[in-house]
Design an enzyme around this catalytic site. Structure first.
Site, PDB file in Angstrom:
ATOM      1  N   ARG A   1      65.166 -61.091  49.346  1.00 36.05           N
ATOM      2  CA  ARG A   1      65.593 -61.892  50.499  1.00 36.05           C
ATOM      3  C   ARG A   1      64.741 -61.566  51.719  1.00 36.05           C
ATOM      4  NH1 ARG A   1      71.034 -63.741  49.588  1.00 36.05           N
ATOM      5  NH2 ARG A   1      71.340 -64.412  51.712  1.00 36.05           N
TER       6      ARG A   1
ATOM      7  N   GLU B   1      74.355 -74.254  48.868  1.00 39.59           N
ATOM      8  CA  GLU B   1      75.764 -74.630  48.815  1.00 39.59           C
ATOM      9  C   GLU B   1      76.098 -75.259  50.165  1.00 39.59           C
ATOM     10  OE1 GLU B   1      78.434 -71.393  47.984  1.00 39.59           O
ATOM     11  OE2 GLU B   1      80.165 -72.735  47.996  1.00 39.59           O
TER      12      GLU B   1
ATOM     13  N   LYS C   1      75.736 -67.249  56.017  1.00 36.12           N
ATOM     14  CA  LYS C   1      76.421 -68.435  56.540  1.00 36.12           C
ATOM     15  C   LYS C   1      77.831 -68.095  57.004  1.00 36.12           C
ATOM     16  CE  LYS C   1      75.074 -70.790  52.944  1.00 36.12           C
ATOM     17  NZ  LYS C   1      75.014 -71.760  51.849  1.00 36.12           N
TER      18      LYS C   1
HETATM   19  P1  ATP Z   1      74.624 -67.166  52.522  1.00 41.48           P
HETATM   20  O1  ATP Z   1      74.994 -65.790  52.076  1.00 41.48           O
HETATM   21  O2  ATP Z   1      74.082 -67.245  53.892  1.00 41.48           O
HETATM   22  O3  ATP Z   1      75.692 -68.179  52.261  1.00 41.48           O
HETATM   23  P2  ATP Z   1      73.471 -67.990  50.139  1.00 41.48           P
HETATM   24  O4  ATP Z   1      72.381 -67.365  49.389  1.00 41.48           O
HETATM   25  O5  ATP Z   1      74.824 -67.833  49.557  1.00 41.48           O
HETATM   26  O6  ATP Z   1      73.389 -67.526  51.616  1.00 41.48           O
HETATM   27  P3  ATP Z   1      72.934 -70.654  49.369  1.00 41.48           P
HETATM   28  O7  ATP Z   1      73.274 -71.926  50.019  1.00 41.48           O
HETATM   29  O8  ATP Z   1      73.561 -70.348  48.069  1.00 41.48           O
HETATM   30  O9  ATP Z   1      73.251 -69.522  50.391  1.00 41.48           O
HETATM   31  O10 ATP Z   1      71.356 -70.475  49.285  1.00 41.48           O
HETATM   32  C1  ATP Z   1      70.458 -71.428  48.833  1.00 41.48           C
HETATM   33  C2  ATP Z   1      69.211 -70.722  48.406  1.00 41.48           C
HETATM   34  O11 ATP Z   1      68.633 -70.022  49.489  1.00 41.48           O
HETATM   35  C3  ATP Z   1      69.492 -69.708  47.327  1.00 41.48           C
HETATM   36  O12 ATP Z   1      68.539 -69.886  46.305  1.00 41.48           O
HETATM   37  C4  ATP Z   1      69.355 -68.394  48.013  1.00 41.48           C
HETATM   38  O13 ATP Z   1      68.926 -67.414  47.122  1.00 41.48           O
HETATM   39  C5  ATP Z   1      68.325 -68.708  49.103  1.00 41.48           C
HETATM   40  N1  ATP Z   1      68.456 -67.795  50.235  1.00 41.48           N
HETATM   41  C6  ATP Z   1      69.544 -67.597  51.004  1.00 41.48           C
HETATM   42  N2  ATP Z   1      69.321 -66.657  51.938  1.00 41.48           N
HETATM   43  C7  ATP Z   1      68.040 -66.232  51.758  1.00 41.48           C
HETATM   44  C8  ATP Z   1      67.217 -65.255  52.402  1.00 41.48           C
HETATM   45  N3  ATP Z   1      67.672 -64.519  53.419  1.00 41.48           N
HETATM   46  N4  ATP Z   1      65.948 -65.103  51.957  1.00 41.48           N
HETATM   47  C9  ATP Z   1      65.495 -65.846  50.941  1.00 41.48           C
HETATM   48  N5  ATP Z   1      66.210 -66.766  50.292  1.00 41.48           N
HETATM   49  C10 ATP Z   1      67.480 -66.972  50.683  1.00 41.48           C
HETATM   50 MG    MG Z   2      75.476 -68.689  47.846  1.00 42.08          MG
END
Ligand code: ATP
Ligand code: MG
Length: 597
Positions: free
Chosen positions: A299, A64, A309
């Protein structure tokens, strides 16, 4: 790897993991072999008109664009792009931009840059596979009308509180909304009014009509569209209704013909809805089989690091760090500026595998991967970080003139003689490390103290005679005499045995340098664990800026040049602030593990 040519066979010797096993199984079974592919994302008809997909599997990385990528994302990027590469497939970069408020072009650009920097490429089979979920809004809307027409969705006008109360909980089934029995034509009319801006934000939502008594709460008529008047970075003001993530994501995967949709564990409970939605749309002929399948993995968390983020944005917005690319940040932009290499980050991601539980990795794992990557490559140099002058008081007697400069040399890399030598010289005044001198030596201290002899690395042996102090008693210089005929590389070099060897830079040619020394950003290994306010455990000493000196071979290197300063560790010229002859250098990491001490 950076050309991301699709390989036809799995790389040998890759440690297996359950995701790899699933894909192996599907490839062996030919599950995805006969899929037509329309060449671009699209509905069933679009794909049906295309040839068989040349990609054996399709995966995607779907960030995102509401912040910068962090080290956790690197895990997901390397997993998805790596599996696609290994199985002769393609990985799409898809911006999951269905939430207008928090998204920004700045983030889109930064994400593209960082995926490329990590060494991956979304160009494959002659096409760029860079997509925006917002380009699918028209299809999502059409799919919603389709669900309504089939009695599979309805417009609900309960308040958010009522909806929450009527959803029930783990032990209690939900209660049907009074609006649940509306006819398809009533729902269609209402939904079109929602689209046309007749109703206020938040006044109603479109919900899938599934089962208010389902043991999986996510199947109790989840909301799929909401009203939100917000300008979208891609579609502007075209829409005032936006799809919910749980509705949008499966559709994005299906339109792009994704085969394996890999996400993190928190989406496990969403999988039944993912499948429900795609099956319904396939029944209606909007999508076609084989449909994408969702798989969840744990994760990656790194000790002393936050990977959210939202929380990282707070650090930036409140000025706790200098920006998203502050070298202390676990963002890829920050890690790049700090000097971490893409290959070390990829190695850490690969080595951490994929499992069904969230994992905590010790930060030292990354540092070790980093040192292993840099040690065989980077040139060596000498630097003095905490400088104190060393005066060689018999220089004129030994060399005949105070202006004499004694040439010295050292290998660019100790294991690669073919890379040549660095040239520098000794003079009567040098910079040495303050802690290489002790007026009264502690037991086992072999460096400079009165009466002791040490070797100036690549130079001569000197004998310490004392020190100079200012009025307050602070040591301002160390004095020593050159022991004649002891220069490194000459026949007399070994005539005198010394226990200590120190690094130095000659004052006449040293380059004054700003050195930025970083430490962990937080003092606790799990800064935000248990809902703790992570700002309360910020490390006040995470950044130290000092003025030091470096050897002349580095006077005019470009930004982002990595080097090992002997005895000190790995450093990089800062990509933003470094200028030729005005160096600004970041410490990447020390020579040994300083994290798990
Ligand atoms: P945040 O909570 O930091 O915003 P998010 O998962 O909401 O992280 P996205 O931009 O939606 O952020 O993530 C893109 C991809 O990265 C998703 O498929 C998510 O599952 C993966 N991802 C995010 N953080 C991790 C992590 N710590 N380990 C493995 N994969 C991750
Ligand atoms: Mg997300």
């Amino acid at each position: 790897m950076s050309d991301a040519k699709p390989h036809s066979a799995p790389e040998a010797a890759k440690p297996s993991n359950f995701l790899r096993t699933i894909i192996e199984r599907d490839v062996a079974a030919g599950t995805y072999d006969q899929r037509p592919y329309g060449g671009t994302p699209g509905d069933a008809a679009h794909h049906a008109a295309g040839p068989t997909d040349p990609a054996r599997v399709r995966l995607r990385f779907p960030p995102e664009p509401n912040g910068y990528l962090h080290v956790g994302h690197a895990k997901s990027i390397c997993l998805n792009f790596g599996l696609a590469r290994d199985f002769g497939g393609v990985c799409h970069l898809r911006f999951d931009d269905t939430n207008p408020e928090k998204e920004d072009q700045e983030y889109v650009d930064a994400i593209e840059e960082m995926v490329k920097w990590l060494g991956w490429d979304w160009n494959a089979f002659g096409t760029s596979h860079l997509y925006f979920a917002s380009d699918y809004f028209d299809f999502m809307y059409r799919a919603a009308e389709h669900l309504i027409e089939r009695g599979l969705a309805y417009v609900d006008e309960q308040s958010a509180d009522e909806m929450r109360a009527n959803r029930g909980d783990f032990n209690t089934p939900g209660k049907d909304s009074p609006y649940r029995a509306r006819t398809p034509s009533e729902n269609l009319a209402r939904f079109r009014e929602m689209r046309d801006g007749v109703h206020a934000d938040g006044s109603m939502v479109l919900r899938a009509k599934i089962d208010m008594a389902s043991p999986n709460i996510n199947l109790r008529d989840p909301a799929i569209y909401r009203i939100r008047r917000a300008t979208h970075h891609n579609t502007g003001d075209k829409w005032c209704i936006y799809p919910m993530y749980t509705y949008a994501h499966p559709i994005e995967d299906a339109l792009e013909r994704i085969t394996h949709s890999i996400c993190t564990l928190e989406f496990e409970d969403q999988r039944p809805f993912y499948d429900w939605l795609l099956e319904r749309l396939a029944e209606g002929g909007l999508l076609s089989h084989p449909l994408p399948k969702q798989y969840e993995f744990g994760r990656l968390n790194l000790s002393y690091v936050i990977t959210s983020k939202r929380k990282l944005k707070q650090l930036v917005d409140e000025g706790h760090v200098s920006g998203w690319d502050d070298p202390r940040m676990p963002t890829l932009a920050g890690m790049r500026r700090r000097g971490y290499t893409p290959s070390a980050i990829r190695k850490m991601a690969d080595d951490s595998g994929a499992s069904k539980t969230n994992i905590w990795l010790d930060y030292s794992v990354l540092d070790i991967a980093q040192r292993d990557d840099l040690d065989p490559q980077v040139p060596r140099a000498m630097a003095v970080i905490d400088p104190l002058p060393l005066k060689l008081t018999n220089w004129k007697d030994v060399f005949g003139s105070a202006d004499h400069r004694e040439p010295c040399q050292a290998p660019v890399h100790p294991h690669h003689p073919e890379r040549g030598v660095r040239q520098f010289s000794l003079g009567p005044t040098l910079w040495i490390e303050r802690d290489d001198f002790a007026e009264v030596p502690a037991k086992g201290f072999f460096r400079l103290f009165p009466g002791n002899k040490v070797r100036l690395k690549y130079g001569v042996v000197v004998e310490c005679t004392g020190c100079e102090k200012d009025a307050s008693g602070q040591i301002t210089a160390v004095t020593a005499t050159v022991v004649p005929d002891t220069k490194s590389g000459t026949p007399g070099a070994d005539a005198i045995k010394v226990k200590g060897v120190i690094t130095w830079v000659a004052a006449h040619e040293a380059v004054a340098t700003e050195l930025r020394l970083f430490d962990r950003l937080f003092t606790e290994p799990q800064p935000d664990a248990g809902g703790r306010d992570y700002l309360s455990v910020l490390n006040p000493n995470s950044k130290r800026v000092v003025q030091g000196y470096i050897e002349p071979s580095l006077a005019d290197v470009p930004a982002e040049t990595r080097v090992q300063f002997e005895r000190h560790g790995y450093f990089i010229t800062d990509r933003m602030d470094h200028r030729a002859n005005q160096p600004v250098i970041n410490r990447i990491t020390g020579l040994k593990d300083g994290w798990s001490k």
